[in-house]
Design an enzyme around this catalytic site. Structure first.
Site, short mmCIF file in Angstrom:
data_model
loop_
_atom_site.label_atom_id
_atom_site.label_comp_id
_atom_site.label_asym_id
_atom_site.label_seq_id
_atom_site.Cartn_x
_atom_site.Cartn_y
_atom_site.Cartn_z
N GLY A 16 1.07 -1.04 0.03
CA GLY A 16 0.01 -0.02 -0.14
C GLY A 16 1.16 1.24 0.24
O GLY A 16 1.80 1.02 -0.23
N GLY A 72 2.42 4.74 1.80
CA GLY A 72 3.43 5.24 2.97
C GLY A 72 2.42 5.81 3.82
O GLY A 72 2.56 5.97 4.89
N VAL A 131 -0.40 2.61 4.83
CA VAL A 131 -0.01 1.85 4.87
C VAL A 131 1.45 1.38 6.17
O VAL A 131 1.66 1.32 7.16
CB VAL A 131 -0.03 0.26 4.38
CG1 VAL A 131 1.50 -0.61 4.20
CG2 VAL A 131 -1.64 -0.13 3.36
N GLY A 132 2.09 2.32 5.42
CA GLY A 132 3.61 2.26 6.14
C GLY A 132 3.38 3.69 7.55
O GLY A 132 3.78 2.75 8.50
N GLU A 137 17.93 4.04 7.05
CA GLU A 137 18.89 4.20 5.92
C GLU A 137 18.21 4.71 4.91
O GLU A 137 17.25 4.85 4.21
CB GLU A 137 19.46 2.77 5.39
CG GLU A 137 19.22 1.55 6.32
CD GLU A 137 20.82 1.26 7.16
OE1 GLU A 137 21.16 2.84 5.75
OE2 GLU A 137 21.25 0.93 7.69
N CYS A 153 21.55 4.67 -3.51
CA CYS A 153 21.60 5.44 -2.14
C CYS A 153 23.48 5.80 -2.52
O CYS A 153 23.78 7.20 -1.70
CB CYS A 153 21.42 4.86 -0.99
SG CYS A 153 22.26 3.08 -0.28
#
Ligand code: NAD
Length: 470
Positions: A200, A202, A205-206, A244, A278
């Site tokens: 889902g 962010g 659901v996040g 992170e 990253c």
């Protein structure tokens, strides 16, 4: 590759709503899969399953947990071609690289965690105390799209090994490998509630995972913006966070470095996964007097990195993951031109690739470290060559960044490179071509994050300490 259910409590579970998320192929711009768009209710059920699962999983012997991880890795191995294909579509990663780095490598890391937990020292006598490392509990994991399986494994591998259970929300743009992980877990009969996945957005659901009172710790990989929000929501519940986040890593080429080796290595590092990495060295710091030499070597290397369809075996660089990502990167390129950086390669959309989210790999030179292209994370194939006047000047510019994730140094001797590496405020530095090491902890200084992943030390994030006096 469409999935219509979440996975929790050891079973595929209908979503609470009917909404779905379309997964778009970065090369064709067409939808090629769908996953459910979950809600806070789905999260609640998944977290409750994880809490029940924690009761028995955390008490299981280390050897048994290690064996489950090995079984999970074996079940994932049979899915390598499917995983690589999915990620080549989702992220645009060239298929060969996707197979090795996006599929085989993280699967190997699942198995490595079995070894790490077998070798971990979980109890220690300190004076009259027995100090025990205990699993922290239920871990909420939220992951980005650029190395989707790797980032999930960086959390799930050590988390499960440590005795935690997890609820994972994969990125909307690249959720498929997480569902394949669930399939593998189901196939081997991993105990109920140990690995739970809800897909889902962010925001819905996040955040529901981060805020849920049944979640003890949040392990997040993604942008600084989302990291800030997650840290504050988790802070409200006094939860441990492991973050992170982004990077703007510098590669210092010292004046006595062999440019013919150093510069191509720097270009490759920056452009890997079309710059959607990253830890990419997006700033190449070169001695001012040798800048022209560095530009020539960088252009020559760039010419070898063929841009094209991720499924073509000659392709080294594929498209970017989304139209939004492409437009953001093109915006930074325009900003670099406006700010007066010298465009020496690329600089726009490739005319021969009309369909797909392609951006030409781009190099700017004469970049000042204060320009937006040197300070902000672009997350695309854009290299900034920044001239410096002295070693001290180079180190100061490398450190003049809000981020501190990674970096590189190439010097005439390993001693000189090491001395410079030690002065960089960043979580990892590769010197004179040092390779990525899956045993070494990975994570950021400054706004690149809190905590470490990868290798045996990553386990420590998932433990808490109990002191028993006797
Ligand atoms: P993002 O922050 O937009 O999204 C990452 C994940 O967080 C997604 O699953 C998203 O749905 C979720 N999310 C977003 N807002 C949220 C909120 N308020 N609450 C809870 N969850 C939320 O990042 P992205 O665009 O997917 O990924 C790119 C970023 O990730 C870059 O900044 C990159 O540097 C960073 N990254 C860091 C590392 C590392 O190890 N340090 C590794 C890979 C990527």
């Amino acid at each position: 590759m469409t999935y219509d259910k979440h996975y929790y409590d050891g079973a595929w579970q209908a979503s609470s709503g009917t909404e779905t998320i379309a997964v778009i192929s970065s090369a064709t711009e067409q939808e090629f899969a769908r996953v459910p768009r979950g809600s806070a209710d789905d999260v609640d059920r998944a977290v409750k399953a994880a809490r029940r699962g924690f009761e028995s999983w955390s008490r299981l012997g280390v050897e048994e947990r290690a064996q489950w991880l090995e079984k999970l890795a074996a079940a994932m191995k049979t899915r390598v071609p499917l995983i690589a294909e999915a990620i080549a579509h989702e992220v645009g990663t060239a298929l060969g690289f996707a197979t090795k780095v996006q599929a085989e490598f993280p699967i190997m890391m699942i198995g490595m965690n079995a070894k790490f937990i077998r070798e971990a020292k979980l109890e220690e006598e300190l004076g009259n105390s027995l100090v025990i490392k205990e699993p922290i509990g239920v871990v909420g994991c939220v992951t980005p799209w650029n190395y989707p399986l790797h980032q999930a494994v960086c959390k799930i591998g050590p988390g499960l090994a440590a005795g935690c259970t997890v609820v994972l929300k994969p990125a909307e743009m690249a959720p498929l490998s997480a569902f394949m992980l669930a399939e593998a877990a189901h196939e081997i009969g991993l105990p109920k509630g140990v690995l739970n996945i809800v897909s889902g957005s962010g925001r819905v659901v996040g955040e529901a995972i981060v805020a849920h009172p049944g979640v003890d710790m949040v392990s997040f990989t993604g942008s600084l913006t989302a990291g800030r929000r997650i840290a504050s929501v988790a802070g409200d519940g006094i939860k441990k966070v492991c973050l992170e986040l982004g990077g703007k890593s510098a590669f210092i080429v010292l004046d006595d470095a062999p440019f013919e080796k150093a510069v191509p290595a720097g270009v490759n590092n920056c452009m890997q996964n079309s710059g959607q990495t990253c830890s990419a060295w997006t700033r190449m710091l070169v001695p001012r007097l040798r800048q022209e030499e560095a530009i020539d070597a960088a252009k020559a290397q760039l010419a070898k990195l063929t841009l094209g369809d991720p499924f073509d075996k000659n392709t080294r660089l594929g498209p970017l993951a989304s139209a939004g990502q492409r437009d953001t990167v093109l915006g930074f390129i325009e900003q670099g031109k406006k700010d007066g950086a010298t465009l020496v390669a690329g600089g726009g959309r490739p005319s021969h690739l009309a369909t797909g989210f392609y951006v030409e790999p781009t190099i700017f030179a004469n970049v000042s470290n204060t320009m937006a292209i040197a300070q902000e994370e672009i997350f695309g194939p854009v290299l900034s060559i920044i001239p410096y006047d002295s070693e001290a000047d180079a180190i100061a510019m490398a450190n003049d960044s809000p981020y501190g994730l990674a970096g590189g140094v190439w010097g005439g001797t390993p001693e000189r490179a090491l001395d410079v590496a030690k002065q960089m405020r960043t979580g990892q530095v590769d010197i004179n071509g040092g390779r990525f090491n899956p045993l070494a902890p990975f994570g950021g200084y400054k706004k690149s994050g809190i905590g470490r992943e990868v290798g045996p030390l990553a386990l420590e994030e998932f433990f808490q300490l109990k002191s028993i006096q006797r």
